[in-house]
Design a protein around this motif. Sequence first.
Motif, PDB file in Angstrom:
ATOM      1  N   UNK A 103      13.930  78.908   0.660  1.00 19.41           N
ATOM      2  CA  UNK A 103      14.482  78.785  -0.692  1.00 19.41           C
ATOM      3  C   UNK A 103      13.797  77.683  -1.491  1.00 19.41           C
ATOM      4  N   UNK A 104      13.694  76.490  -0.936  1.00 20.48           N
ATOM      5  CA  UNK A 104      13.113  75.369  -1.675  1.00 20.48           C
ATOM      6  C   UNK A 104      11.637  75.600  -1.971  1.00 20.48           C
ATOM      7  N   UNK A 105      10.893  76.137  -0.994  1.00 19.69           N
ATOM      8  CA  UNK A 105       9.460  76.407  -1.219  1.00 19.69           C
ATOM      9  C   UNK A 105       9.272  77.434  -2.330  1.00 19.69           C
ATOM     10  N   UNK A 106      10.114  78.450  -2.345  1.00 16.22           N
ATOM     11  CA  UNK A 106       9.984  79.480  -3.378  1.00 16.22           C
ATOM     12  C   UNK A 106      10.314  78.931  -4.762  1.00 16.22           C
ATOM     13  N   UNK A 107      11.346  78.111  -4.845  1.00 12.05           N
ATOM     14  CA  UNK A 107      11.712  77.514  -6.132  1.00 12.05           C
ATOM     15  C   UNK A 107      10.580  76.638  -6.647  1.00 12.05           C
ATOM     16  N   UNK A 108       9.991  75.846  -5.775  1.00 15.24           N
ATOM     17  CA  UNK A 108       8.879  74.979  -6.181  1.00 15.24           C
ATOM     18  C   UNK A 108       7.651  75.802  -6.559  1.00 15.24           C
ATOM     19  N   UNK A 109       7.449  76.906  -5.862  1.00 15.13           N
ATOM     20  CA  UNK A 109       6.267  77.729  -6.112  1.00 15.13           C
ATOM     21  C   UNK A 109       6.242  78.294  -7.527  1.00 15.13           C
ATOM     22  N   UNK A 110       7.368  78.794  -7.998  1.00 15.92           N
ATOM     23  CA  UNK A 110       7.367  79.430  -9.322  1.00 15.92           C
ATOM     24  C   UNK A 110       7.095  78.417 -10.430  1.00 15.92           C
ATOM     25  N   UNK A 111       7.179  77.125 -10.110  1.00 18.19           N
ATOM     26  CA  UNK A 111       6.887  76.091 -11.100  1.00 18.19           C
ATOM     27  C   UNK A 111       5.444  75.595 -11.001  1.00 18.19           C
ATOM     28  N   UNK A 112       4.690  76.086 -10.000  1.00 19.98           N
ATOM     29  CA  UNK A 112       3.344  75.585  -9.752  1.00 19.98           C
ATOM     30  C   UNK A 112       2.298  76.396 -10.491  1.00 19.98           C
ATOM     31  N   UNK A 113       1.051  75.937 -10.400  1.00 23.85           N
ATOM     32  CA  UNK A 113      -0.059  76.638 -11.053  1.00 23.85           C
ATOM     33  C   UNK A 113      -0.297  78.000 -10.440  1.00 23.85           C
ATOM     34  N   UNK A 114       0.097  78.167  -9.171  1.00 21.50           N
ATOM     35  CA  UNK A 114      -0.067  79.458  -8.518  1.00 21.50           C
ATOM     36  C   UNK A 114       0.841  80.524  -9.132  1.00 21.50           C
ATOM     37  N   UNK A 115       1.776  80.083  -9.942  1.00 23.56           N
ATOM     38  CA  UNK A 115       2.740  81.024 -10.499  1.00 23.56           C
ATOM     39  C   UNK A 115       2.086  82.038 -11.435  1.00 23.56           C
ATOM     40  N   UNK A 116       0.792  81.875 -11.726  1.00 22.01           N
ATOM     41  CA  UNK A 116       0.084  82.880 -12.516  1.00 22.01           C
ATOM     42  C   UNK A 116       0.100  84.238 -11.814  1.00 22.01           C
ATOM     43  N   UNK A 117       0.274  84.222 -10.503  1.00 18.55           N
ATOM     44  CA  UNK A 117       0.339  85.470  -9.745  1.00 18.55           C
ATOM     45  C   UNK A 117       1.738  86.089  -9.780  1.00 18.55           C
ATOM     46  N   UNK A 118       2.706  85.345 -10.300  1.00 16.77           N
ATOM     47  CA  UNK A 118       4.087  85.825 -10.316  1.00 16.77           C
ATOM     48  C   UNK A 118       4.278  86.800 -11.474  1.00 16.77           C
ATOM     49  N   UNK A 119       4.726  87.989 -11.152  1.00 18.60           N
ATOM     50  CA  UNK A 119       5.036  88.987 -12.179  1.00 18.60           C
ATOM     51  C   UNK A 119       6.428  88.737 -12.730  1.00 18.60           C
ATOM     52  N   UNK A 120       7.365  88.540 -11.843  1.00 15.92           N
ATOM     53  CA  UNK A 120       8.724  88.151 -12.241  1.00 15.92           C
ATOM     54  C   UNK A 120       9.472  87.661 -11.014  1.00 15.92           C
TER      55      UNK A 120
END
Length: 378
Positions: A322-339
């Motif tokens: 949970x914590x890793x995922x929450x932090x991930x969507x705020x990171x620069x890698x989040x460009x890969x996030x569709x939603x």
Amino acid sequence: MKKLLILGAGEMQLPIIEKAKSLGVYTIVADMNASAVGMQYADRALVVSTMDLDMLKQYALELDIDGILTTSDAPVNIVASISEEFGLPAMSSNVASICTNKYLQRKLFRENQILTPSFYLCNQSTELSSFCDFPYVVKPVDSSASRGVQLVNGMEELRKAFENAMLYSRHHQVLIEDFIVGREFSVETFTQNNETSIVAITEKMVIGEKQGYFVEDTHIEPARISEQEYKLIADTVLNAIKLIGLDNCPSHTEVKLNDTGAYIIEIACRLGGDYITSDLVPLSTGVDMLGNLINCSLGMPIDIVHKYHKCSAIQFLNTLNYERCVNFVKSSYSLAVVRYDIKPYSDAVIMSSLDRLGYIILQTDTMGKMEEILRMIK
């Protein structure tokens, strides 16, 4: 304007309702919950149970529908019955019966030499003490979303799992079957006019096996398999679909692969859930699965030609990531996030897909990039 009756208006049905609206189809949506999220998007909302065959037939006649569909398991038999009565394109009632009853599938596959787990059909009078070759998988014959499914390693676990599974069975029947070790996949197909096409094979990972549960945690497309493995899975699934007699509908087949072959775990005559066909297949192939389902249900041609070859995945949130995922969507890698959708944290045991804490949907150009991201958040 074509009129389409959609059975179900919950969160999982919302994408098909929105897609139908975007295609200019008059959407008639039925759900017993007047407050279901999809009802507000319907051109006509019917407050009626998706299992009320008589009432839905009356509405189908009065509203002169051109097609009917569902993306859920339970109403599949209703779709088939109404389609047959009004001459609409969909799966037959026989196909719907087989695809919503795990026992009928197991029996059919065993009789026709298609690999499937060994199984035992049980009811409340079954003497459980005769089962001693653990582990077993216990499941209702007619449930979905992993509800009531459990891996058991001893008699006490078996008795508890049996009673729990019985609660989820409308027919008050439970399967006790051998546990098949292997990698897990799902196969998404469309069959129209007796021609079946495999659109995608999804690689699946689960969590909770040590606690006896099978909750899908990660889906990846395309599946990381060899050409030989692809052919083995594809041939097995196509043979099973032909045997059942699917036509004018999609299918979602769950498969386990090991050194002895490809085992059919279950076939559903509907689109795959868990955002596989609403999101992952379009992101990895460009194939519009929701649009195809609508067209198929209205008797119009489908288009399953791949428009591109990319990678997509969904990572569900659980207590460990949970914590890793929450932090991930705020990171620069989040460009890969569709939603994504992140629910409030809970430390409850995840026993079915309904217990998960949210999801992140990803798209990348290469599998290497996708694997790098999944390592970060898993």
